[in-house]
Design an enzyme around this catalytic site. Structure first.
Site, short mmCIF file in Angstrom:
data_model
loop_
_atom_site.label_atom_id
_atom_site.label_comp_id
_atom_site.label_asym_id
_atom_site.label_seq_id
_atom_site.Cartn_x
_atom_site.Cartn_y
_atom_site.Cartn_z
N GLY A 7 0.81 -1.21 0.00
CA GLY A 7 0.00 0.00 0.00
C GLY A 7 0.84 1.26 0.00
O GLY A 7 1.27 1.75 -1.05
N CYS A 8 1.10 1.78 1.19
CA CYS A 8 1.76 3.07 1.28
C CYS A 8 3.24 3.03 0.91
O CYS A 8 3.79 4.03 0.45
CB CYS A 8 1.57 3.64 2.69
SG CYS A 8 -0.17 3.96 3.06
N ILE A 9 3.90 1.89 1.11
CA ILE A 9 5.30 1.79 0.68
C ILE A 9 5.37 1.83 -0.84
O ILE A 9 6.12 2.62 -1.43
CB ILE A 9 5.95 0.51 1.23
CG1 ILE A 9 5.98 0.53 2.77
CG2 ILE A 9 7.37 0.36 0.67
CD1 ILE A 9 6.74 1.69 3.37
#
Length: 233
Positions: A175-177
């Site tokens: 997701g955010c990575i």
């Protein structure tokens, strides 16, 4: 030359399948020779600690990611010494966290994942984990979307400090990575991901996203590569 050495030393995993189960081996072979060249470190690095918050490390949290070897709990443990070393070497460190205050915050993101609306400023699960408490010289940015760059001053702040390389740690890998690494590349930053320092909910998703990031967006490397680079500063 020095540039070639930086590229090779920083990416020992280039050309090596990061996904090694069943059909994934065939898929990895299809990438060979096309993707996965190393970028290496540039002239100045910063560390981005993405969303290392209590939501992912407390067992009573519905967002808990405790899987051994791939979850966020282990990624936090692995990140302690990396952040300590970076701080001791004067490497800029930027933390991100997520919470929503206005009904406008989060847009379609919170429509897609409605439970994110519980991530308000007063929710203790949005706090950065105590093992990785930001130092006095570190920066904390609040974001509303997966990428640390989207809708934040991060790119401008890093550019102003002449940073050209970001070491991305945190969660979640898929997701955010991944969003931050993709966005970082598009903003002109070399992105380095120490694989032990990122985590996700399931091992298969974690590994497949590491593989694809390494192929197309940045360098996924063992933590020791980043530690060795910082020790040499």
């Amino acid at each position: 030359g020095d540039e070639k050495r930086r590229r090779l030393d920083s990416n020992p995993s280039a050309g090596t399948p990061l996904v090694s189960a069943g059909r994934s081996e065939v898929s990895a072979e299809s990438y060979r020779g096309l993707f996965g060249d190393g970028l290496g470190f540039g002239e100045k690095a910063a560390v981005l600690a993405i969303d290392f918050t209590r939501a992912y490390t407390e067992k009573n949290s519905p967002w808990y990611c405790g899987g051994a070897g791939f979850g966020v709990v282990d990624a936090v443990k692995e990140s302690v010494e990396l952040l300590e070393l970076a701080r001791s070497k004067g490497v800029p460190i930027v933390y991100t966290k997520v919470y929503f205050e206005s009904p406008l915050d989060g847009g379609v993101f919170v429509q897609k994942i409605p439970k994110l609306r519980t991530w308000t400023k007063d929710n203790p699960l949005t706090e950065i984990v105590p093992e990785l408490t930001p130092g006095a010289e570190d920066t904390v940015i609040v974001k509303h979307y997966p990428s640390a760059f989207f809708g934040t001053p991060l790119a401008a702040a890093l550019t102003a400090r002449k940073v050209d390389t970001v070491v991305v740690i945190g969660c979640s890998t898929s997701g955010c990575i991944r969003a931050t690494v993709l966005d970082g590349m598009q903003h002109g930053f070399r992105c380095i991901v120490p694989r032990e320092c990122v985590g996700d909910r399931t091992q298969e998703i974690h590994e497949s996203n590491l593989f694809d990031m390494n192929a197309k967006n940045g360098d996924v490397v063992p933590k020791r590569v980043v530690m060795d680079h910082f020790r040499g500063l």
